[in-house]
Design an enzyme around this catalytic site. Structure first.
Site, PDB file in Angstrom:
ATOM      1  N   LYS A 148       0.674  -1.182  -0.029  1.00 45.25           N
ATOM      2  CA  LYS A 148      -0.026  -0.034  -0.055  1.00 45.25           C
ATOM      3  C   LYS A 148       0.831   1.324  -0.077  1.00 45.25           C
ATOM      4  O   LYS A 148       2.076   1.147   0.186  1.00 45.25           O
ATOM      5  CB  LYS A 148      -0.868  -0.094   1.158  1.00 45.25           C
ATOM      6  CG  LYS A 148      -2.100  -1.087   1.275  1.00 45.25           C
ATOM      7  CD  LYS A 148      -3.088  -1.090   2.390  1.00 45.25           C
ATOM      8  CE  LYS A 148      -3.938  -2.063   2.369  1.00 45.25           C
ATOM      9  NZ  LYS A 148      -4.995  -2.036   3.436  1.00 45.25           N
TER      10      LYS A 148
ATOM     11  N   TYR B  37     -12.198  -1.908  -3.733  1.00 41.96           N
ATOM     12  CA  TYR B  37     -13.046  -1.989  -2.373  1.00 41.96           C
ATOM     13  C   TYR B  37     -14.405  -1.913  -2.441  1.00 41.96           C
ATOM     14  O   TYR B  37     -14.841  -1.421  -1.439  1.00 41.96           O
ATOM     15  CB  TYR B  37     -12.422  -1.045  -1.537  1.00 41.96           C
ATOM     16  CG  TYR B  37     -11.048  -1.228  -0.949  1.00 41.96           C
ATOM     17  CD1 TYR B  37     -10.862  -2.461  -0.116  1.00 41.96           C
ATOM     18  CD2 TYR B  37     -10.016  -0.356  -1.130  1.00 41.96           C
ATOM     19  CE1 TYR B  37      -9.478  -2.695   0.325  1.00 41.96           C
ATOM     20  CE2 TYR B  37      -8.612  -0.798  -0.616  1.00 41.96           C
ATOM     21  CZ  TYR B  37      -8.348  -1.802   0.112  1.00 41.96           C
ATOM     22  OH  TYR B  37      -7.380  -2.434   0.687  1.00 41.96           O
TER      23      TYR B  37
ATOM     24  N   ASN C 263      -1.985   0.334   6.624  1.00 35.57           N
ATOM     25  CA  ASN C 263      -1.437  -0.794   7.285  1.00 35.57           C
ATOM     26  C   ASN C 263      -0.786  -1.678   6.421  1.00 35.57           C
ATOM     27  O   ASN C 263      -0.464  -2.872   6.660  1.00 35.57           O
ATOM     28  CB  ASN C 263      -2.689  -1.808   7.970  1.00 35.57           C
ATOM     29  CG  ASN C 263      -3.808  -2.080   6.812  1.00 35.57           C
ATOM     30  OD1 ASN C 263      -3.576  -1.637   5.789  1.00 35.57           O
ATOM     31  ND2 ASN C 263      -4.681  -2.641   7.294  1.00 35.57           N
TER      32      ASN C 263
ATOM     33  N   HIS D 155      -2.093  -5.455   1.581  1.00 35.16           N
ATOM     34  CA  HIS D 155      -3.589  -6.196   1.434  1.00 35.16           C
ATOM     35  C   HIS D 155      -3.282  -7.518   1.013  1.00 35.16           C
ATOM     36  O   HIS D 155      -2.348  -7.660   0.283  1.00 35.16           O
ATOM     37  CB  HIS D 155      -4.263  -5.409   0.380  1.00 35.16           C
ATOM     38  CG  HIS D 155      -5.439  -6.127  -0.036  1.00 35.16           C
ATOM     39  ND1 HIS D 155      -6.728  -6.152   0.433  1.00 35.16           N
ATOM     40  CD2 HIS D 155      -5.526  -6.854  -1.365  1.00 35.16           C
ATOM     41  CE1 HIS D 155      -7.636  -6.744  -0.137  1.00 35.16           C
ATOM     42  NE2 HIS D 155      -6.917  -7.478  -1.326  1.00 35.16           N
TER      43      HIS D 155
ATOM     44  N   GLU E 153      -9.997 -10.026  -7.491  1.00 36.67           N
ATOM     45  CA  GLU E 153      -9.045  -8.944  -7.087  1.00 36.67           C
ATOM     46  C   GLU E 153      -7.786  -9.253  -8.208  1.00 36.67           C
ATOM     47  O   GLU E 153      -7.293  -8.178  -8.772  1.00 36.67           O
ATOM     48  CB  GLU E 153      -8.539  -9.004  -5.742  1.00 36.67           C
ATOM     49  CG  GLU E 153      -9.537  -8.633  -4.845  1.00 36.67           C
ATOM     50  CD  GLU E 153      -9.120  -8.764  -3.349  1.00 36.67           C
ATOM     51  OE1 GLU E 153      -7.960  -9.174  -3.290  1.00 36.67           O
ATOM     52  OE2 GLU E 153      -9.682  -8.529  -2.633  1.00 36.67           O
TER      53      GLU E 153
END
Ligand code: GDP
Length: 137
Positions: free
Chosen positions: A9, A49, A112, A115, A126
């Site tokens: 990310k 998302y 965070n 993913h 995805e």
């Protein structure tokens, strides 16, 4: 063998952690079979998302995911979905186990660092969101 989607990310790419994260993937017998860097638009992050569109953090999450480039990868290996999520650790770094990527690198519950797909269904959605068949080895 199983495939899963991994994303490094924006917070992790910005801080120069991509190499360390890719090392962990390869050190744990997950094979990188597709890889690219891209800067998502807000709309592309929203599409990725979309299962979270009703969540209160959707707007903030998709804004963050489109702030700067991400690295997306397809990982292949035995039990790859669970193995990669185990390496990542819990969503909130405060709850993540010692030694996991999120425990060591994540900034907070949103930023965070990584993913990973959470099921076969999400992995297939995805992976095709970012890669065509001829880009996966
Ligand atoms: P994951 O499968 O561990 O990534 O977690 P989820 O699917 O529940 O959430 C997707 C992503 O949304 C997480 O990785 C975080 O970046 C973000 N997120 C999850 N929960 C929260 C929250 O409570 N607040 C905010 N701001 N972001 C969150």
């Amino acid at each position: 063998m199983e495939r899963t989607l991994a994303i490094i990310k924006p917070d992790a790419v910005e801080r120069g952690l991509a190499g360390k994260i890719l090392d962990r993937i390869e050190d744990n017998r997950l094979k990188i079979v597709a890889l690219k860097m891209l800067h998502l638009s807000k709309g592309e992050a929203e599409g990725f998302y979309k299962v979270h569109s009703e969540r209160p953090f959707f707007s903030s999450l998709t804004k963050y995911m489109s702030t700067s480039p991400v690295i997306v990868a397809v990982l292949n290996g035995e039990d790859a979905i669970k193995k990669w999520r185990d390496l990542m650790g819990a969503t909130n770094p405060k709850d993540a186990a010692a030694g996991t990527i999120r425990k060591e690198f994540a900034i907070d519950i949103e930023k965070n660092s990584v993913h990973g797909s959470d099921s076969h269904e999400s992995a297939s959605f995805e992976i095709q969101y970012f890669f065509s068949n001829i880009e996966i080895f």
